[in-house]
Enzyme design. Structure first.
Site, short mmCIF file in Angstrom:
data_model
loop_
_atom_site.label_atom_id
_atom_site.label_comp_id
_atom_site.label_asym_id
_atom_site.label_seq_id
_atom_site.Cartn_x
_atom_site.Cartn_y
_atom_site.Cartn_z
N SER A 245 0.83 -1.20 0.00
CA SER A 245 0.00 0.00 0.00
C SER A 245 0.87 1.26 0.00
O SER A 245 1.63 1.48 -0.93
CB SER A 245 -0.96 -0.05 1.19
OG SER A 245 -1.99 0.90 1.07
N ASP B 111 -10.02 -3.80 -5.01
CA ASP B 111 -9.27 -2.75 -4.34
C ASP B 111 -9.28 -1.54 -5.28
O ASP B 111 -8.95 -1.68 -6.47
CB ASP B 111 -7.84 -3.26 -4.13
CG ASP B 111 -6.92 -2.25 -3.45
OD1 ASP B 111 -7.30 -1.08 -3.29
OD2 ASP B 111 -5.80 -2.66 -3.08
N HIS C 116 -8.35 -4.74 -0.69
CA HIS C 116 -7.12 -4.15 -0.19
C HIS C 116 -6.73 -4.81 1.14
O HIS C 116 -7.59 -5.20 1.92
CB HIS C 116 -7.32 -2.65 0.02
CG HIS C 116 -6.05 -1.91 0.25
ND1 HIS C 116 -5.13 -1.68 -0.74
CD2 HIS C 116 -5.52 -1.36 1.38
CE1 HIS C 116 -4.10 -1.02 -0.25
NE2 HIS C 116 -4.30 -0.82 1.05
#
Length: 345
Positions: free
Chosen positions: A192, A287, A317
């Site tokens: 991320s 995501d 995610h």
């Protein structure tokens, strides 16, 4: 009734995959042809129950939530992995770091190494929230992992985090902390926001003419701060990571007026993609950052970089941090570890 719904949502998360699939039957959402994984849908339902869209959390609450999620849903670091607490140079002083070494290995000796940068929207996450991921990557790959606790916003806004990462990288190659690290035995990676910082580091190394590492690992990275991709629009209301939450992270991370076309914010726009090391990129189809991963893979390939794009069309995610409840999170860890072992051998 709401308490019963919450208990049911929590129970589904921990049920075996086959039972969860049967519960949902043919009612699993499809976005742009990608059907969500049943365990990912169970996580989505739980998050939707826990979060009130009309009462967003404070930063302190959000930081506590990510710590709680890691404690409940991520498998802990394997006991046989050695952990050593150290400090490493950041751009403004020493930063905490943690070394994960395969059993029996000398944590300080020259060996294949991954410098890992945790996710959390540049405002949350820590060495502890990603302790399980780092430990399992070390155990599965046989590679030493060094996790850096870079500075977080809003206390330390951009460019504090990428500056810390660049300073740490330089220090590692100079033998900081007694660690023997060679660029040709080094990979850099993160998930991320940590994937964003990894890609930003590659840009910085190219811009500064510094030695590149041997490999890069980008796990559902955010590489385009403009937030105008198709998946960002299609999945704007995905409860696990809605677009509004990403915008909130960026508002805390970036100073007012910061250009989001800056490649240290949006590394997909870097003019230093040529010459970057081989990459593995992991993406989840439910995501909002799905298209960030796809476009970054294309940009690297067009620059002549070897890319292994590992797509999980049904995943949300952070699924690689949900290894207690999402089987595909464990599958992704194993694939990343095998790739690392090969890339650094």
């Amino acid at each position: 009734m709401s308490k019963l719904k919450l208990l049911w949502a929590l129970g589904k998360v921990f049920l075996p995959e086959g039972i969860v699939r049967a519960i949902y039957g043919g009612r699993l959402p499809v976005v742009d042809g990608r059907r969500i994984d049943p365990k990912a849908q169970a996580v989505t339902d739980l998050v939707a129950q826990l979060r009130d869209p009309n009462a967003p959390p404070t930063l302190e609450q959000s930081r506590a939530q990510i710590a709680q999620m890691a404690a409940k849903f991520e498998r802990p670091c394997p006991a046989q992995v050695q952990k050593t607490e150290i400090t490493l140079s950041g751009a403004d002083g020493l930063r905490p770091a943690r070394v994960y070494s395969p059993q029996g290995a000398d944590p300080m000796a020259a060996q294949p190494t991954l410098l890992f940068l945790h996710g959390g929207g540049w405002v949350q996450g820590s060495l502890d929230t990603h302790d399980g991921m780092c430990g399992h990557l070390s155990q599965l790959s046989g590679v030493r992992v060094i996790a850096l606790d870079y500075r977080l916003a809003p206390e330390h806004p951009f460019p504090a985090a990428p500056d810390d990462v660049l300073a740490c990288y330089r220090a590692l190659l100079d033998g900081a902390g007694g660690l023997q690290v060679r660029a040709d035995q080094l990979a850099v990676g993160g998930d991320s926001a940590g994937g964003n910082l990894t890609a930003c580091l590659m840009h910085d190394l190219g811009a500064c003419g510094l030695p590149m590492p041997a490999a890069q690992v980008l796990i559902y990275p955010g590489t385009d701060g403009r937030l105008n991709t198709k998946s960002m629009h299609d999945l704007s209301d995905q409860p696990v990571l809605p677009a509004e939450r990403i915008e909130w992270y960026l508002s805390l991370y970036l100073p007012e007026g910061q250009d989001r076309n800056d490649p240290r914010v949006s590394p997909v726009l870097s003019d230093h993609l040529f010459g970057q090391p081989r990459a593995i990129i992991v993406a989840g189809g439910h995501d909002p950052l799905w298209d960030d991963a796809q476009s970054h893979a294309r940009a690297l390939e067009q620059a002549g970089v070897a890319v292994d794009l590992v797509n999980y069309p049904g995943q949300v995610h952070a699924f690689v941090s949900l290894t207690r409840v999402v089987p595909q999170g464990n599958d992704a860890l194993q694939k990343i570890a095998a790739w690392l072992k090969a890339a650094l051998s």
